[in-house]
Design a protein around this motif. Structure first.
Motif, mmCIF file in Angstrom:
data_model
loop_
_atom_site.group_PDB
_atom_site.id
_atom_site.type_symbol
_atom_site.label_atom_id
_atom_site.label_comp_id
_atom_site.label_asym_id
_atom_site.label_seq_id
_atom_site.Cartn_x
_atom_site.Cartn_y
_atom_site.Cartn_z
ATOM 1 N N LYS A 139 -3.100 -8.247 7.364
ATOM 2 C CA LYS A 139 -2.588 -6.885 7.352
ATOM 3 C C LYS A 139 -1.302 -6.865 8.171
ATOM 4 O O LYS A 139 -1.309 -7.202 9.352
ATOM 5 C CB LYS A 139 -3.620 -5.911 7.926
ATOM 6 N N TYR A 140 -0.216 -6.465 7.535
ATOM 7 C CA TYR A 140 1.093 -6.506 8.172
ATOM 8 C C TYR A 140 1.496 -5.104 8.623
ATOM 9 O O TYR A 140 1.098 -4.097 8.030
ATOM 10 C CB TYR A 140 2.109 -7.134 7.216
ATOM 11 N N GLN A 141 2.320 -5.042 9.662
ATOM 12 C CA GLN A 141 2.520 -3.783 10.385
ATOM 13 C C GLN A 141 3.567 -2.849 9.811
ATOM 14 O O GLN A 141 3.439 -1.632 9.923
ATOM 15 C CB GLN A 141 2.908 -4.095 11.833
ATOM 16 N N TYR A 142 4.629 -3.401 9.215
ATOM 17 C CA TYR A 142 5.795 -2.580 8.918
ATOM 18 C C TYR A 142 6.043 -2.475 7.411
ATOM 19 O O TYR A 142 5.736 -3.405 6.661
ATOM 20 C CB TYR A 142 7.038 -3.165 9.595
ATOM 21 N N PRO A 143 6.609 -1.376 6.955
ATOM 22 C CA PRO A 143 6.941 -1.243 5.534
ATOM 23 C C PRO A 143 7.902 -2.348 5.083
ATOM 24 O O PRO A 143 8.853 -2.689 5.803
ATOM 25 C CB PRO A 143 7.599 0.134 5.450
ATOM 26 N N VAL A 144 7.655 -2.873 3.900
ATOM 27 C CA VAL A 144 8.460 -3.985 3.405
ATOM 28 C C VAL A 144 9.594 -3.532 2.492
ATOM 29 O O VAL A 144 10.379 -4.371 2.038
ATOM 30 C CB VAL A 144 7.594 -5.021 2.651
ATOM 31 N N GLN A 145 9.717 -2.245 2.231
ATOM 32 C CA GLN A 145 10.727 -1.797 1.275
ATOM 33 C C GLN A 145 12.147 -2.210 1.649
ATOM 34 O O GLN A 145 12.945 -2.554 0.762
ATOM 35 C CB GLN A 145 10.657 -0.281 1.079
ATOM 36 N N PRO A 146 12.533 -2.209 2.945
ATOM 37 C CA PRO A 146 13.888 -2.682 3.254
ATOM 38 C C PRO A 146 14.145 -4.100 2.767
ATOM 39 O O PRO A 146 15.241 -4.398 2.270
ATOM 40 C CB PRO A 146 13.935 -2.593 4.790
ATOM 41 N N CYS A 147 13.157 -4.957 2.887
ATOM 42 C CA CYS A 147 13.325 -6.338 2.413
ATOM 43 C C CYS A 147 13.239 -6.412 0.892
ATOM 44 O O CYS A 147 13.916 -7.237 0.266
ATOM 45 C CB CYS A 147 12.276 -7.243 3.054
ATOM 46 N N GLN A 148 12.409 -5.563 0.288
ATOM 47 C CA GLN A 148 12.363 -5.500 -1.171
ATOM 48 C C GLN A 148 13.718 -5.061 -1.728
ATOM 49 O O GLN A 148 14.213 -5.620 -2.714
ATOM 50 C CB GLN A 148 11.277 -4.524 -1.632
ATOM 51 N N ASP A 149 14.338 -4.088 -1.099
ATOM 52 C CA ASP A 149 15.637 -3.592 -1.554
ATOM 53 C C ASP A 149 16.730 -4.647 -1.398
ATOM 54 O O ASP A 149 17.679 -4.687 -2.189
ATOM 55 C CB ASP A 149 16.031 -2.334 -0.778
ATOM 56 N N GLY B 184 0.800 -1.210 0.000
ATOM 57 C CA GLY B 184 0.000 0.000 0.000
ATOM 58 C C GLY B 184 0.836 1.265 0.000
ATOM 59 O O GLY B 184 2.083 1.228 0.021
ATOM 60 N N ALA B 185 0.154 2.388 0.016
ATOM 61 C CA ALA B 185 0.828 3.694 -0.010
ATOM 62 C C ALA B 185 1.733 3.888 1.201
ATOM 63 O O ALA B 185 2.732 4.616 1.129
ATOM 64 C CB ALA B 185 -0.214 4.803 -0.075
ATOM 65 N N ASP B 186 1.398 3.237 2.312
ATOM 66 C CA ASP B 186 2.226 3.368 3.514
ATOM 67 C C ASP B 186 3.372 2.368 3.540
ATOM 68 O O ASP B 186 4.127 2.295 4.513
ATOM 69 C CB ASP B 186 1.373 3.222 4.777
ATOM 70 N N GLY B 187 3.501 1.550 2.489
ATOM 71 C CA GLY B 187 4.607 0.611 2.387
ATOM 72 C C GLY B 187 4.362 -0.733 3.034
ATOM 73 O O GLY B 187 5.221 -1.618 2.973
ATOM 74 N N THR B 188 3.206 -0.916 3.691
ATOM 75 C CA THR B 188 2.914 -2.194 4.340
ATOM 76 C C THR B 188 2.116 -3.093 3.401
ATOM 77 O O THR B 188 1.488 -2.633 2.444
ATOM 78 C CB THR B 188 2.127 -1.999 5.640
ATOM 79 N N VAL B 189 2.116 -4.374 3.720
ATOM 80 C CA VAL B 189 1.426 -5.374 2.906
ATOM 81 C C VAL B 189 0.031 -5.624 3.472
ATOM 82 O O VAL B 189 -0.145 -5.777 4.684
ATOM 83 C CB VAL B 189 2.221 -6.700 2.881
ATOM 84 N N THR B 190 -0.944 -5.670 2.592
ATOM 85 C CA THR B 190 -2.293 -6.093 2.950
ATOM 86 C C THR B 190 -2.755 -7.126 1.934
ATOM 87 O O THR B 190 -2.814 -6.843 0.735
ATOM 88 C CB THR B 190 -3.286 -4.916 2.956
#
Length: 452
Positions: A362-372, A347-353
């Motif tokens: 619904k997951y709590q934390y942005p996943v971009q660090p793991c995507q990177d 989503g726009a906030d970087g978390t996974v739904t």
């Protein structure tokens, strides 16, 4: 003659498969599956309460929290785990394989011997029965493949749960290739019998049902597509085709033409599932030779059907077994294989739904660090019930990363009934309804492949 897991198709490079099998066995032993906690010990009030529930197959069964809060005891015996890894060359051809089974009889794992066609007759596969596993030292009594009474390995194969949807998807895409149906056909699902697993009347396109079945593991969509297959004679035909291909353990049995529901008679093994995924992935030339002497190739599906299937598997929403990118930022579970997940879930906030369930969708934390930090793609399908957990998919390295091309499949009876002793209290973070041991296994095997 069976050999020590050596794979030597005529048109593929050769490799010492024994090294892969030994590494897989060591990685499985290292997980210490026997130290898991059982929230519904055999004979307990919790077990009786679970038995009274209809079979549920969901990301987060609604009655799971109460059972999870029960006083748990250490699992009373070594669980059933069946895992296969097939390494591929750049043309999708099998280079080596390893299959390892664990059970109360094989506490330290046993390597399954296969012949040059990645086939085994060394295992007497038995149909899964939870009560028999609990009370009979993990021994089953119903054979699933005939003529194996004298096989040296006796193994009750865990229920495949939602990974059965791979077989359904394969059958549907063959109906598409035959011209019996089209992906953009609108289909009105009108069941003539109620089912706890299937939904009521719905109308969607075949494409929409397929997408929901694979990416969010929607049971209603799977029921719909099984019903479609029945209406075109596709279920019996598919089961016979699996046998003709030498995929003995792929059996879509016990399905109901009235609503598309399925039964515990369905069977899959990690080895045959991995071979099915190899066909979906695409093989240059002959993948293996069938028992009738005919070459098996990826032409069994059209290129467009394979590409569509692979895209759907790559869009998987439930990245929480061998890979755990959905849980990026959590202290638990541990990071699994370093997978980059589909953008559609972020989503726009970087978390996974994936769905609206706050405990497992619904997951709590942005996943971009793991995507990177991701190194691979994982086109896969997960499965989960109280008594089953597994994952099956195709791994390819991302550009610039250490090269790996392999298939990994793992089935087990370690459903949400079982927990890790180190799982955080749900009051600290949302409960995770499966063990993290498969994430550790996925990470270990991917690390092995990356180093080769």
């Amino acid at each position: 003659m069976l050999t020590a897991t050596m794979v030597q198709p005529a048109d593929a490079a050769t490799h010492k498969s024994s090294a892969l099998a030994a590494r897989l066995r060591a990685a499985m032993v290292a997980q210490n599956f026997g130290d898991l906690l059982d929230t519904t010990p055999p004979g307990s009030a919790q077990a009786r309460a679970l038995d009274a529930q209809p079979e549920s197959e969901s990301g987060r069964p609604k009655h799971a929290p109460a059972l999870s809060a029960a006083a748990a005891t250490t699992i009373h015996q070594q669980p059933q785990v069946d895992t296969t890894v097939i390494e591929l060359d750049k043309k999708g051809r099998p280079v080596s394989s390893g299959t390892v089974l664990m059970s109360p009889q094989y506490k330290n794992g046993v390597v399954v011997p296969v012949d040059k066609n990645l086939r085994t007759t060394a295992v007497r596969y038995r149909l899964w029965d939870t009560d028999q596993w609990d009370a009979n030292n993990g021994q089953g009594t119903t054979d699933t493949v005939p003529g194996r009474e004298n096989a040296p390995i006796d193994f009750m194969e865990p229920y495949s749960a939602s990974i059965v949807k791979l077989m359904v998807g394969f059958g549907i895409m063959q109906l598409v290739d035959k011209g019996s149906i089209k992906l953009d056909d609108t289909y009105a699902y009108t069941p003539t019998k109620p089912s706890d697993r299937c939904e009521g009347a719905t109308t969607r396109t075949i494409r929409e049902y397929f997408d929901r079945m694979i990416t969010i593991s929607d049971n209603g969509s799977a029921c719909t597509l099984i019903k479609v297959m029945h209406e075109h004679g596709g279920v019996d035909w598919l089961n016979q085709q699996f046998q003709d291909l030498g995929l003995d353990m792929l059996q879509l049995k016990g399905t109901d033409p009235a609503n598309g529901d399925w039964s515990p008679q369905i069977t899959m093994s990690s080895l045959d599932t991995a071979k099915l995924l190899m066909l979906i992935n695409g093989v240059s030339g002959t993948a293996w030779t069938a028992p009738n002497g005919k070459p098996v190739t990826s032409d069994i599906l059209s290129t467009s059907s394979r590409e569509f299937f692979l895209k759907e598997l790559g869009d998987q929403g439930w990245n929480n077994v061998l890979s755990t990118t959905n849980y990026c930022g959590y202290s638990y579970p541990t990071q699994g294989m370093p997978q980059r997940i589909a953008q559609r879930w972020i989503g726009a906030d970087g978390t996974v739904t994936v769905n609206d369930d706050p405990t497992d969708g619904k997951y709590q934390y942005p996943v971009q660090p793991c995507q990177d930090a991701a190194q691979v793609t994982f086109a896969h399908k997960t499965g989960l019930t109280a008594f089953a957990a597994g994952d099956a998919g195709i791994v390819h390295s991302l550009p610039g990363q250490a090269n790996r091309n392999y298939i990994i499949v793992s089935f087990s009876n370690l459903g949400w009934r079982y927990q890790d002793a180190n799982r955080p209290n749900p009051g600290v973070q949302p409960a995770v309804n499966r063990t993290e041991k498969f994430a550790k296994l996925g990470r270990a095997m991917d690390g092995y492949e990356a180093q080769k």
